[in-house]
Design a protein around this motif. Structure first.
Motif, PDB file in Angstrom:
ATOM      1  N   ALA A  21       0.687  -1.067   0.023  1.00 39.40           N
ATOM      2  CA  ALA A  21       0.033  -0.010   0.022  1.00 39.40           C
ATOM      3  C   ALA A  21       0.801   1.280   0.052  1.00 39.40           C
ATOM      4  CB  ALA A  21      -1.058   0.173   1.227  1.00 39.40           C
ATOM      5  N   ASP A  46      -8.326   5.430   0.001  1.00 41.73           N
ATOM      6  CA  ASP A  46      -8.694   4.498  -1.095  1.00 41.73           C
ATOM      7  C   ASP A  46      -8.036   3.308  -0.786  1.00 41.73           C
ATOM      8  OD1 ASP A  46     -10.244   6.209  -2.614  1.00 41.73           O
ATOM      9  OD2 ASP A  46      -8.595   6.759  -3.945  1.00 41.73           O
ATOM     10  N   ALA A  47      -6.662   3.186  -0.223  1.00 43.27           N
ATOM     11  CA  ALA A  47      -5.969   2.133   0.141  1.00 43.27           C
ATOM     12  C   ALA A  47      -6.976   1.129   1.303  1.00 43.27           C
ATOM     13  CB  ALA A  47      -4.668   2.428   0.812  1.00 43.27           C
ATOM     14  N   ARG A  49      -9.969   1.548   1.647  1.00 45.65           N
ATOM     15  CA  ARG A  49     -11.459   1.033   0.835  1.00 45.65           C
ATOM     16  C   ARG A  49     -11.127   0.005   0.034  1.00 45.65           C
ATOM     17  NH1 ARG A  49     -13.731   6.824  -1.313  1.00 45.65           N
ATOM     18  NH2 ARG A  49     -14.968   7.393   0.518  1.00 45.65           N
ATOM     19  N   SER A  50     -10.118  -0.210  -0.657  1.00 48.42           N
ATOM     20  CA  SER A  50      -9.773  -1.231  -1.472  1.00 48.42           C
ATOM     21  C   SER A  50      -9.400  -2.496  -0.836  1.00 48.42           C
ATOM     22  CB  SER A  50      -8.939  -0.913  -2.461  1.00 48.42           C
ATOM     23  OG  SER A  50      -7.550  -0.636  -1.950  1.00 48.42           O
ATOM     24  N   GLY A  51      -9.032  -2.417   0.446  1.00 41.53           N
ATOM     25  CA  GLY A  51      -8.521  -3.586   1.172  1.00 41.53           C
ATOM     26  C   GLY A  51      -7.019  -3.800   0.915  1.00 41.53           C
ATOM     27  N   ARG A  52      -6.392  -2.775   0.375  1.00 41.50           N
ATOM     28  CA  ARG A  52      -5.040  -2.883   0.534  1.00 41.50           C
ATOM     29  C   ARG A  52      -4.423  -2.894   1.627  1.00 41.50           C
ATOM     30  NH1 ARG A  52      -3.262  -2.781  -4.817  1.00 41.50           N
ATOM     31  NH2 ARG A  52      -0.957  -3.312  -4.266  1.00 41.50           N
ATOM     32  N   ALA A 107     -14.892  -3.142   3.027  1.00 40.12           N
ATOM     33  CA  ALA A 107     -14.116  -2.687   1.872  1.00 40.12           C
ATOM     34  C   ALA A 107     -14.235  -3.728   0.713  1.00 40.12           C
ATOM     35  CB  ALA A 107     -12.719  -1.993   2.206  1.00 40.12           C
ATOM     36  N   GLY A 108     -13.768  -3.098  -0.402  1.00 38.21           N
ATOM     37  CA  GLY A 108     -13.154  -3.881  -1.561  1.00 38.21           C
ATOM     38  C   GLY A 108     -14.407  -4.061  -2.789  1.00 38.21           C
ATOM     39  N   GLU A 111     -14.287  -6.129  -6.136  1.00 36.87           N
ATOM     40  CA  GLU A 111     -13.114  -6.340  -6.677  1.00 36.87           C
ATOM     41  C   GLU A 111     -12.334  -7.419  -5.774  1.00 36.87           C
ATOM     42  OE1 GLU A 111     -11.032  -2.719  -7.265  1.00 36.87           O
ATOM     43  OE2 GLU A 111     -12.715  -1.984  -8.385  1.00 36.87           O
ATOM     44  N   ARG A 112     -12.608  -7.635  -4.652  1.00 37.61           N
ATOM     45  CA  ARG A 112     -11.885  -8.280  -3.801  1.00 37.61           C
ATOM     46  C   ARG A 112     -12.459  -9.788  -3.860  1.00 37.61           C
ATOM     47  NH1 ARG A 112     -11.611  -6.388   1.948  1.00 37.61           N
ATOM     48  NH2 ARG A 112      -9.879  -7.763   2.153  1.00 37.61           N
TER      49      ARG A 112
END
Length: 486
Positions: A21, A46-47, A49-52, A107-108, A111-112
């Motif tokens: 991240a 964003d990191a 939210r995206s799960g990174r 999150a994610g 996409e996850r």
């Protein structure tokens, strides 16, 4: 040595997740000065939210992150405060800044991909230090310095024993901190304790040995590593002072693998009398004790007990690494071998991998020489002592009647839970269903557990912030209580 057990998602995994991240924040750091703060906040948001950046991940201190990104500390502090206010992050007094649970769990989106096996949200498994304590700034400085001053010749194929500079630094370190009797000529740099065990197994097998003895309970990895070298392992039960020497003699072996300073997993230290008896046995059979000093630097109530090797360097091979003190992923350790084994071990090391990376060896040597390693150990000692105290207090409060055993050392304790709760296997299953990973002491033993005994857990605490330890113990108490009610 890395004890058996895989750590769950959470603070202990933050090193890999954060590294990935962190790269996402670099473009934000390069944004125009006027918009850099907003860009940093957006990238960090964003990191999450995206799960990174996963739930429970510990973020670097604002000063360290600012230095890594090349921005002002104020920008990072402001970003942390803003995202904490929004609920993306959480901050605990004295515990740093962490990714919050509510946002991360949702999150994610599409996409996850959900993992095939649900991962527990909390882990009390042993064997992993707090990877967020890794001294990034000091280590980076060491790497830059050695790159600037390194002779070109050092970048050729390294000495399979390891670079002389690192072997000298390690020898001085072990003499000073662990009481080891050693000179640089008998130090072999290796990729951690696992490779050290494999090297010794191959050499002993080539010399006609076919069986090695190990502790019971003990690390399953010992038997696995020697098995790959063609060696059978017999297990020797322990009592409160150390291994049963009568059974060791009856086993007819000439090699014994030991963790005498802080036995894994029971947590005992061999008594002086048993240490002496073990060395008498080694001399009587012209044998070898392989001393795995996996966390010997961490003792909280007194100075650490000196290494067994210092009492008889001719009959003890000593091995350790930076896996618990710095990070397992560094894959750097050392093996101190008796003189009569040195040549064969070095030959095996050369055939195995031609030596360890020169740059990492040079950096670690400088890190040790300049006192950075000692400073880091002192920081870890303070942190882990506090976390052990928090764990013991939480167990006493949430699970009255729990008996914590083992010396005040290392990265784990043994906790015998109150009678009347669920059986050991049932406890592990119920805990997993509740999102908590735990491991039983009996899982490290070849001896069947007597029925009716209290469930005993091997609890790791080093990788968890104090508030997470309290959360984990509260969850464990609920599991025990629900199991007893059921």
């Amino acid at each position: 040595m890395t004890s058996s057990g895989t750590n769950s998602a959470g603070p202990s995994q933050s090193s890999d997740i954060w590294t990935t991240a962190w790269e996402l924040l670099l473009p934000a750091a390069a944004a125009p000065a006027r918009s850099r703060g907003k860009a940093l906040q957006s990238a960090l948001r964003d990191a999450v939210r995206s799960g990174r950046l996963a739930q429970g991940t510990r973020l670097p201190a604002s000063r360290a992150l600012a230095a890594d990104l090349g921005v002002s500390r104020g920008l990072v502090t402001e970003a942390y405060e803003q995202l904490t206010a929004e609920g993306y992050l959480r901050a605990g007094r004295g515990a740093g800044t962490w990714v919050g649970g509510a946002v991360a769990s949702a999150a994610g989106g599409g996409e996850r991909r959900s993992p095939a096996t649900p991962q527990p949200s909390l882990s009390l498994l042993p064997g992993v230090p707090d990877l967020s304590l890794f001294p990034r700034t000091a280590w980076s400085a060491a790497h830059r310095a050695v790159l600037a001053e390194l002779p070109h010749t050092t970048l050729g194929y390294p000495d399979p024993r390891g670079l002389l500079r690192l072997r000298t630094a390690v020898a001085h370190l072990l003499v000073r901190r662990r009481g080891v009797v050693v000179d640089p000529g008998r130090v072999v740099v290796c990729s951690g304790v696992s490779q050290a065990m494999t090297l010794l197994g191959l050499v002993l097998h080539a010399r006609g040995e076919r069986t090695v003895a190990a502790e019971d309970p003990g690390s399953p990895e010992h038997a696995e590593l020697f098995g790959h070298s063609g060696m059978k392992t017999v297990r020797i039960p322990l009592d409160a002072e150390g291994p049963d020497l009568s059974l060791l003699r009856e086993a007819g072996v000439r090699t014994f693998v030991a963790t005498p300073s802080h036995q894994f997993p029971s947590g005992i230290a061999y008594s002086p009398a048993r240490r002496a008896e073990l060395l008498d046995w080694a001399r009587s059979v012209d044998g070898l004790v392989i001393e795995d000093d996996y966390d010997g630097d961490f003792r909280y109530d007194r100075a650490p007990v000196g290494a067994l090797q210092g009492l008889d360097p001719d009959h003890v091979a000593y091995t350790g690494s930076v896996s618990k003190s710095l990070a397992p992923g560094m894959r750097l350790g050392w093996l101190v071998v008796p003189e009569h084994l040195t040549e064969d071990v070095v030959a095996r090391k050369r055939l195995m991998d031609l030596g360890n990376p020169a740059l990492d060896q040079e950096a670690l040597a400088r890190f040790v020489e300049r006192g950075d390693y000692d400073r880091h150990l002192r920081r870890c000692l303070r942190t882990y002592r506090e976390r052990r105290n928090v764990l013991v207090a939480a167990l006493a409060e949430r699970l009255p009647g729990t008996e914590v055993t083992g010396i005040a050392a290392g990265l784990h304790v043994i906790a015998a839970l109150p009678a009347g709760g669920p059986s050991g296997p049932e406890l592990v299953e119920r805990a997993a269903d509740a999102g908590l990973a735990v491991r039983l002491l009996e899982s490290y033993s070849a001896t069947p557990r007597a029925k009716g005994r209290r469930a005993q857990l091997v609890i790791g605490y080093a990788h968890l912030a104090p508030y997470r330890i309290e959360e984990a113990v509260a969850l464990l108490a609920r599991v025990v209580r629900d199991g007893a009610d059921g």
